[in-house]
Design a protein around this motif. Structure first.
Motif, PDB file in Angstrom:
ATOM      1  N   ILE A  49      61.480  48.493  48.278  1.00 40.38           N
ATOM      2  CA  ILE A  49      62.586  49.302  47.764  1.00 40.38           C
ATOM      3  C   ILE A  49      63.518  49.705  48.898  1.00 40.38           C
ATOM      4  CG2 ILE A  49      63.234  51.428  46.568  1.00 40.38           C
ATOM      5  CD1 ILE A  49      60.514  51.319  45.154  1.00 40.38           C
ATOM      6  N   THR A  50      64.767  49.288  48.792  1.00 39.78           N
ATOM      7  CA  THR A  50      65.806  49.649  49.754  1.00 39.78           C
ATOM      8  C   THR A  50      66.838  50.515  49.061  1.00 39.78           C
ATOM      9  OG1 THR A  50      65.556  47.605  51.029  1.00 39.78           O
ATOM     10  CG2 THR A  50      67.650  48.770  51.243  1.00 39.78           C
ATOM     11  N   VAL A  51      67.190  51.639  49.674  1.00 36.89           N
ATOM     12  CA  VAL A  51      68.243  52.502  49.143  1.00 36.89           C
ATOM     13  C   VAL A  51      69.449  52.425  50.069  1.00 36.89           C
ATOM     14  CG1 VAL A  51      68.956  54.869  48.609  1.00 36.89           C
ATOM     15  CG2 VAL A  51      66.673  54.072  47.958  1.00 36.89           C
ATOM     16  N   VAL A  52      70.582  52.047  49.504  1.00 34.40           N
ATOM     17  CA  VAL A  52      71.856  52.083  50.215  1.00 34.40           C
ATOM     18  C   VAL A  52      72.436  53.477  49.972  1.00 34.40           C
ATOM     19  CG1 VAL A  52      74.161  51.107  50.407  1.00 34.40           C
ATOM     20  CG2 VAL A  52      72.206  49.608  49.929  1.00 34.40           C
ATOM     21  N   GLN A  53      72.483  54.292  51.017  1.00 37.56           N
ATOM     22  CA  GLN A  53      72.861  55.694  50.900  1.00 37.56           C
ATOM     23  C   GLN A  53      74.260  55.942  51.459  1.00 37.56           C
ATOM     24  OE1 GLN A  53      71.159  58.707  49.665  1.00 37.56           O
ATOM     25  NE2 GLN A  53      73.310  59.296  49.964  1.00 37.56           N
ATOM     26  N   ALA A  54      75.193  56.333  50.572  1.00 36.20           N
ATOM     27  CA  ALA A  54      76.526  56.707  51.042  1.00 36.20           C
ATOM     28  C   ALA A  54      76.423  57.914  51.965  1.00 36.20           C
ATOM     29  CB  ALA A  54      77.434  57.022  49.851  1.00 36.20           C
ATOM     30  N   LEU A  55      77.285  57.993  52.946  1.00 36.51           N
ATOM     31  CA  LEU A  55      77.214  59.042  53.964  1.00 36.51           C
ATOM     32  C   LEU A  55      77.598  60.397  53.379  1.00 36.51           C
ATOM     33  CD1 LEU A  55      78.982  57.165  56.903  1.00 36.51           C
ATOM     34  CD2 LEU A  55      76.542  57.209  56.336  1.00 36.51           C
ATOM     35  N   PRO A  56      76.653  61.349  53.302  1.00 35.29           N
ATOM     36  CA  PRO A  56      76.989  62.677  52.796  1.00 35.29           C
ATOM     37  C   PRO A  56      77.603  63.553  53.890  1.00 35.29           C
ATOM     38  CG  PRO A  56      74.647  62.123  52.494  1.00 35.29           C
ATOM     39  CD  PRO A  56      75.220  61.205  53.504  1.00 35.29           C
ATOM     40  N   LYS A  57      78.051  64.718  53.488  1.00 36.93           N
ATOM     41  CA  LYS A  57      78.602  65.672  54.443  1.00 36.93           C
ATOM     42  C   LYS A  57      77.483  66.425  55.165  1.00 36.93           C
ATOM     43  CE  LYS A  57      80.898  67.784  51.239  1.00 36.93           C
ATOM     44  NZ  LYS A  57      81.760  68.783  50.550  1.00 36.93           N
ATOM     45  N   GLY A  58      77.777  66.859  56.399  1.00 36.12           N
ATOM     46  CA  GLY A  58      76.868  67.721  57.142  1.00 36.12           C
ATOM     47  C   GLY A  58      75.491  67.115  57.327  1.00 36.12           C
ATOM     48  N   ASP A  59      74.476  67.969  57.152  1.00 39.08           N
ATOM     49  CA  ASP A  59      73.098  67.514  57.362  1.00 39.08           C
ATOM     50  C   ASP A  59      72.439  67.019  56.078  1.00 39.08           C
ATOM     51  OD1 ASP A  59      72.819  69.877  56.008  1.00 39.08           O
ATOM     52  OD2 ASP A  59      71.524  70.848  57.494  1.00 39.08           O
ATOM     53  N   ARG A  60      73.231  66.823  55.029  1.00 39.67           N
ATOM     54  CA  ARG A  60      72.643  66.343  53.771  1.00 39.67           C
ATOM     55  C   ARG A  60      72.133  64.904  53.890  1.00 39.67           C
ATOM     56  NH1 ARG A  60      72.824  69.165  49.231  1.00 39.67           N
ATOM     57  NH2 ARG A  60      73.985  71.119  49.203  1.00 39.67           N
ATOM     58  N   GLY A  61      72.688  64.152  54.830  1.00 42.26           N
ATOM     59  CA  GLY A  61      72.180  62.806  55.052  1.00 42.26           C
ATOM     60  C   GLY A  61      70.764  62.827  55.574  1.00 42.26           C
ATOM     61  N   GLU A  62      70.502  63.741  56.495  1.00 44.11           N
ATOM     62  CA  GLU A  62      69.142  63.860  57.029  1.00 44.11           C
ATOM     63  C   GLU A  62      68.180  64.345  55.952  1.00 44.11           C
ATOM     64  OE1 GLU A  62      69.542  66.156  60.769  1.00 44.11           O
ATOM     65  OE2 GLU A  62      71.548  65.298  60.732  1.00 44.11           O
ATOM     66  N   LEU A  63      68.658  65.217  55.063  1.00 43.71           N
ATOM     67  CA  LEU A  63      67.832  65.661  53.937  1.00 43.71           C
ATOM     68  C   LEU A  63      67.470  64.481  53.046  1.00 43.71           C
ATOM     69  CD1 LEU A  63      66.583  67.822  52.058  1.00 43.71           C
ATOM     70  CD2 LEU A  63      68.847  68.071  51.016  1.00 43.71           C
ATOM     71  N   ALA A  64      68.456  63.626  52.766  1.00 39.41           N
ATOM     72  CA  ALA A  64      68.195  62.451  51.932  1.00 39.41           C
ATOM     73  C   ALA A  64      67.176  61.530  52.579  1.00 39.41           C
ATOM     74  CB  ALA A  64      69.508  61.700  51.672  1.00 39.41           C
ATOM     75  N   VAL A  65      67.328  61.279  53.887  1.00 38.83           N
ATOM     76  CA  VAL A  65      66.401  60.412  54.606  1.00 38.83           C
ATOM     77  C   VAL A  65      64.995  61.010  54.606  1.00 38.83           C
ATOM     78  CG1 VAL A  65      65.822  59.464  56.868  1.00 38.83           C
ATOM     79  CG2 VAL A  65      68.185  59.391  56.049  1.00 38.83           C
ATOM     80  N   GLU A  66      64.912  62.303  54.842  1.00 39.02           N
ATOM     81  CA  GLU A  66      63.611  62.980  54.891  1.00 39.02           C
ATOM     82  C   GLU A  66      62.863  62.863  53.573  1.00 39.02           C
ATOM     83  OE1 GLU A  66      62.096  67.215  56.554  1.00 39.02           O
ATOM     84  OE2 GLU A  66      63.633  67.341  55.007  1.00 39.02           O
ATOM     85  N   THR A  67      63.523  63.201  52.481  1.00 37.36           N
ATOM     86  CA  THR A  67      62.837  63.207  51.189  1.00 37.36           C
ATOM     87  C   THR A  67      62.568  61.797  50.668  1.00 37.36           C
ATOM     88  OG1 THR A  67      64.982  63.536  50.085  1.00 37.36           O
ATOM     89  CG2 THR A  67      63.648  65.492  50.529  1.00 37.36           C
ATOM     90  N   MET A  68      63.467  60.844  50.937  1.00 32.68           N
ATOM     91  CA  MET A  68      63.195  59.464  50.531  1.00 32.68           C
ATOM     92  C   MET A  68      62.010  58.901  51.305  1.00 32.68           C
ATOM     93  SD  MET A  68      66.811  57.554  49.698  1.00 32.68           S
ATOM     94  CE  MET A  68      67.697  57.979  51.197  1.00 32.68           C
ATOM     95  N   THR A  69      61.922  59.244  52.588  1.00 32.70           N
ATOM     96  CA  THR A  69      60.788  58.786  53.395  1.00 32.70           C
ATOM     97  C   THR A  69      59.486  59.370  52.868  1.00 32.70           C
ATOM     98  OG1 THR A  69      62.167  58.557  55.371  1.00 32.70           O
ATOM     99  CG2 THR A  69      59.793  58.768  55.718  1.00 32.70           C
ATOM    100  N   GLU A  70      59.481  60.662  52.601  1.00 36.61           N
ATOM    101  CA  GLU A  70      58.278  61.308  52.069  1.00 36.61           C
ATOM    102  C   GLU A  70      57.872  60.706  50.731  1.00 36.61           C
ATOM    103  OE1 GLU A  70      59.210  65.430  51.909  1.00 36.61           O
ATOM    104  OE2 GLU A  70      59.159  65.701  54.082  1.00 36.61           O
ATOM    105  N   THR A  71      58.862  60.298  49.937  1.00 36.10           N
ATOM    106  CA  THR A  71      58.577  59.738  48.621  1.00 36.10           C
ATOM    107  C   THR A  71      58.001  58.331  48.725  1.00 36.10           C
ATOM    108  OG1 THR A  71      60.390  61.042  47.701  1.00 36.10           O
ATOM    109  CG2 THR A  71      59.578  59.231  46.357  1.00 36.10           C
ATOM    110  N   GLY A  72      58.516  57.522  49.672  1.00 37.08           N
ATOM    111  CA  GLY A  72      57.939  56.194  49.851  1.00 37.08           C
ATOM    112  C   GLY A  72      58.923  55.048  49.940  1.00 37.08           C
ATOM    113  N   VAL A  73      60.214  55.317  50.173  1.00 37.64           N
ATOM    114  CA  VAL A  73      61.194  54.237  50.286  1.00 37.64           C
ATOM    115  C   VAL A  73      60.860  53.355  51.487  1.00 37.64           C
ATOM    116  CG1 VAL A  73      62.870  55.391  51.793  1.00 37.64           C
ATOM    117  CG2 VAL A  73      63.670  53.774  50.070  1.00 37.64           C
ATOM    118  N   ASP A  74      61.216  52.074  51.408  1.00 31.11           N
ATOM    119  CA  ASP A  74      60.873  51.130  52.471  1.00 31.11           C
ATOM    120  C   ASP A  74      62.004  50.906  53.466  1.00 31.11           C
ATOM    121  OD1 ASP A  74      58.205  50.299  51.420  1.00 31.11           O
ATOM    122  OD2 ASP A  74      59.439  49.687  49.718  1.00 31.11           O
ATOM    123  N   ALA A  75      63.235  51.058  53.040  1.00 33.60           N
ATOM    124  CA  ALA A  75      64.379  50.844  53.934  1.00 33.60           C
ATOM    125  C   ALA A  75      65.557  51.674  53.445  1.00 33.60           C
ATOM    126  CB  ALA A  75      64.755  49.367  54.006  1.00 33.60           C
TER     127      ALA A  75
END
Length: 252
Positions: A84-110
């Motif tokens: 599973i690969t998620v193409v993540q549009a660039l959010p504002k501020g630190d919301r990108g890091e939040l997205a990466v953190e929670t997707m990683t914890e959930t189990g995304v592969d890329a």
């Protein structure tokens, strides 16, 4: 509680002893000794983040940054299927890091950062390199926290044309889109492959532009919606990943 995970440079055959003594030092050793305060007899897991890992038992904590571990056999975790690969549009501020953190914890592969047309944030030059470094560091730390031994890859930022090429090579290609008038279908009822590559596009807060939707549709992607509510870009990828992991059997 499961054993804490620490990252080592290499667990390739010959680079680490199997059933022998291993010294964990540097930043990881300091975290183990001074922050986690591990002591003799406690269990740990060492990994290279690429799927190689070994269980170990602490023999001694020396100084402030040196942990001596009795290491078990080195094992290899194969890549999960479907990927599973998620193409993540660039959010504002630190919301990108939040997205990466929670997707990683959930189990995304890329994770592929995407400079969408409606993104307010743009990664350019030194600022872009710094932001990418933060995303990769976040994936590493979240991988450790969630006890993963295969951390998600965080790619270089992609253009819309590069995203379209990625979608064209996928076994299942989806764009999250809440507009029912566009013809989006529920992701919960989509036919998913048992193996291969799933690529999911998460747009920015302003949504995926009509031009991008047309480009992605031409590449073979379809529009899907998650549910009745509209999620923020920083949470949509995590929710969709959880749904896909459940439906493909990876969480069973």
């Amino acid at each position: 509680m499961t054993a804490p995970v620490f990252v080592v440079e290499s667990l390739e055959r010959g680079a680490a002893p199997s059933g022998g003594e291993y010294v964990l030092d540097g930043p990881e050793g300091r975290h183990a000794v001074s922050v986690k305060r591990l002591r003799a007899g406690e269990d740990v897991v060492l990994t290279d983040g690429l799927g190689r890992w070994a269980e170990g038992v602490v023999k001694a904590a020396e100084g402030k940054d040196r942990l001596v571990v009795e290491l078990g056999a080195v094992a290899q975790e194969p890549p999960a299927q479907p990927r599973i690969t998620v193409v993540q549009a660039l959010p504002k501020g630190d919301r990108g890091e939040l997205a990466v953190e929670t997707m990683t914890e959930t189990g995304v592969d890329a994770i592929v950062p995407w400079a969408a047309a409606r993104c307010i944030t743009q990664w350019k030059g030194e600022r872009g390199a710094k932001a990418l470094g933060k995303w990769r560091a976040t994936a590493r730390e979240a991988g450790k926290q969630s006890r993963r031994v295969r951390f998600p890859e965080v790619a270089e930022a992609a253009t819309s044309k590069q995203v379209a090429a990625l979608l064209a090579g996928a076994d299942f290609a989806a764009v999250l889109h809440e507009d029912r008038d566009y013809g989006s279908e529920p992701l919960a009822t989509a036919a998913l492959p048992a193996e291969g590559d799933i690529v999911l596009v998460v747009g920015p807060e302003g949504g995926v532009s009509p031009e991008e939707l047309a480009l992605f549709e031409e590449a073979g992607a379809k529009a899907y919606r998650l549910g009745r509510t509209v999620l923020r870009t920083s949470t949509a990828g995590t929710a969709a990943t959880a749904l896909l992991l459940g439906r493909t059997g990876r969480w069973s």
